[in-house]
Design a protein around this motif. Structure first.
Motif: not given
Ligand code: UDP
Length: 406
Positions: A35-53
């Protein structure tokens, strides 16, 4: 499915979470293979979202999911707009002009090419890339999910009113905590974030490395240390931490570290850092450390070197820094907001507070009572092991994929 010894990252968690948890992950992943999953967020480093991804993507790939993570590109003005959205969604009073909304839409349109046509599931994280859903491909089987990492329970109605139609064009929305869920026309899933215990930021560290890192930052490893690690953001209330520290210092010796970097999607960082430096000026025991991106070892050493960890956020989506400190067996004094109140069981795994005075009171209590500090720290570590490790997050992500594909 187990790979050869040495190449299987998932296997390395076995001594921490046990074989049954890993078997469960593999069983859940099997029917989702390829299955192909694509996640899109707004920053590669800094903050919790980048950490999780950064942690989730390779683990999902290892169990056979075609996971990828992409980051949108945008001008600084876009991040000024989305930071204003962020503050307004946290209940702040922000003046957002029609031009700002137009810039938001325009930037999302420019990023439309980022969406992979053959992704089975697309996850857009937080408000920044949410507008991409307008360009979801015609393929009816492609599923979209909005992953909200912030506490929007008290959101400004104008900004929420603007974003909500985009949310409802997704097939599901995911929130950290049940109390963040909104009345929506689409299903909502609750999925608590997590930390990676084997990552550079969280893995065990020799005491000499901790001591050397503290000394490099000008901190005396022999004296009590109060630490807050956070992006320099007003919602993390670094000035309130300094006030609390000053109250503590009337009675007990200690040093304070406020450490953090900035995230490329947070334009207010430099200004807040300046305010913090001004407020700290003249006190050699307040260390304001501006960290580069990926300063994982330094953060690890600071959290491990702390006598007490503070997280005095005014709002907090979840507060992975609290989880990180708890994993390291530290007593955390955190404000009773958002995800902090979920993680800290008052008096059991840390202390919840509401004010500067309350923060000072609990920090003082912990500095004066090492037995209490280590009892809370041990319970905190246990709580994280049971509930907040990346293996639980991988499992939740797989369950979410099962739900979306059903
Ligand atoms: N972090 C970091 N560098 C910094 C400040 C924070 O790597 O200078 C990390 C921190 O260790 C944690 C995450 O970024 O893993 C912050 O997540 P949290 O949920 O606490 O707050 P957010 O920044 O997402 O609001």
């Amino acid at each position: 499915m187990a790979k050869e010894e040495g190449t299987c990252k998932l296997c390395t968690y076995e001594p921490i979470v046990g074989p049954a948890a890993l078997d469960e992950i593999r069983r859940l992943a099997e029917p989702l293979r390829d299955l192909r999953l694509q996640n899109v967020s707004s920053t590669l480093v800094g903050g919790g979202v980048a950490e999780l991804m950064a942690r989730l993507t390779p683990l999902l790939r290892e169990v056979g999911i075609g996971a990828r993570w992409d980051v949108m590109t945008a001008e600084p003005a876009f991040f000024d707009v989305t930071k204003a959205f962020h503050n307004a969604l946290h209940g702040g009073d922000e003046e957002i002009t029609p031009e700002s909304y137009a810039l938001y839409l325009e930037t999302n349109e420019k990023n439309a090419g980022l969406i992979s046509g053959d992704a089975d599931v697309v996850g857009v994280h937080d408000p920044q890339p949410l507008g991409l859903v307008q360009f979801r491909k015609a393929a009816p089987e492609q599923r979209w999910v909005w992953r909200c990492h912030i506490d929007i329970s008290d959101a400004d109605l104008r900004v929420w009113g603007f974003l909500r139609p985009f949310v409802e064009r997704c097939d599901a929305a995911i929130f950290h905590l049940p109390q963040y869920a909104k009345e929506l026309l689409i299903p909502q899933i609750i999925n608590t974030p997590a930390i990676d215990p084997l990552d550079e930021k969280n893995r065990e560290m020799p005491p000499e490395t901790i001591r050397d890192t503290l000394e490099e930052l000008g901190i005396d490893p022999g004296r009590p240390l109060v630490v807050q690690v956070s992006r320099f953001d007003r919602l993390k209330d670094p000035l309130g931490v300094i006030e609390a520290y000053r109250l503590v210092r009337k009675w007990l010796d200690c040093q304070l570290v406020l450490a953090g970097g900035s995230a490329s999607d947070d334009p207010e960082g430099a200004q807040v850092l300046e305010e913090v430096r001004e407020r700290a000026e003249g006190d050699p025991d307040i260390h304001v450390a501006e960290l580069p991106p990926n300063a994982h070892r330094t953060i690890n050493a600071l959290q491990r070197g702390a006598t007490v960890v503070v997280q005095k956020s005014l709002r907090e989506g979840f507060g992975l820094v609290v989880t990180e400190a708890m994993w390291k067996g530290k007593p955390v004094v955190g404000t009773a907001v958002g995800g902090i109140a979920q993680q800290i069981v008052h008096g059991q795994t840390g202390f919840l507070v509401r004010t500067v005075e309350g923060t000072a009171y609990r920090v003082r209590q912990l500095l004066a009572n090492p037995g209490l500090a280590s009892r809370l720290g041990r319970a905190a570590h246990h709580y994280v092991r049971e509930n907040l490790l990346i293996t639980s997050y991988v499992k939740s992500a797989l369950l979410m994929l099962h739900t979306l594909r059903a």
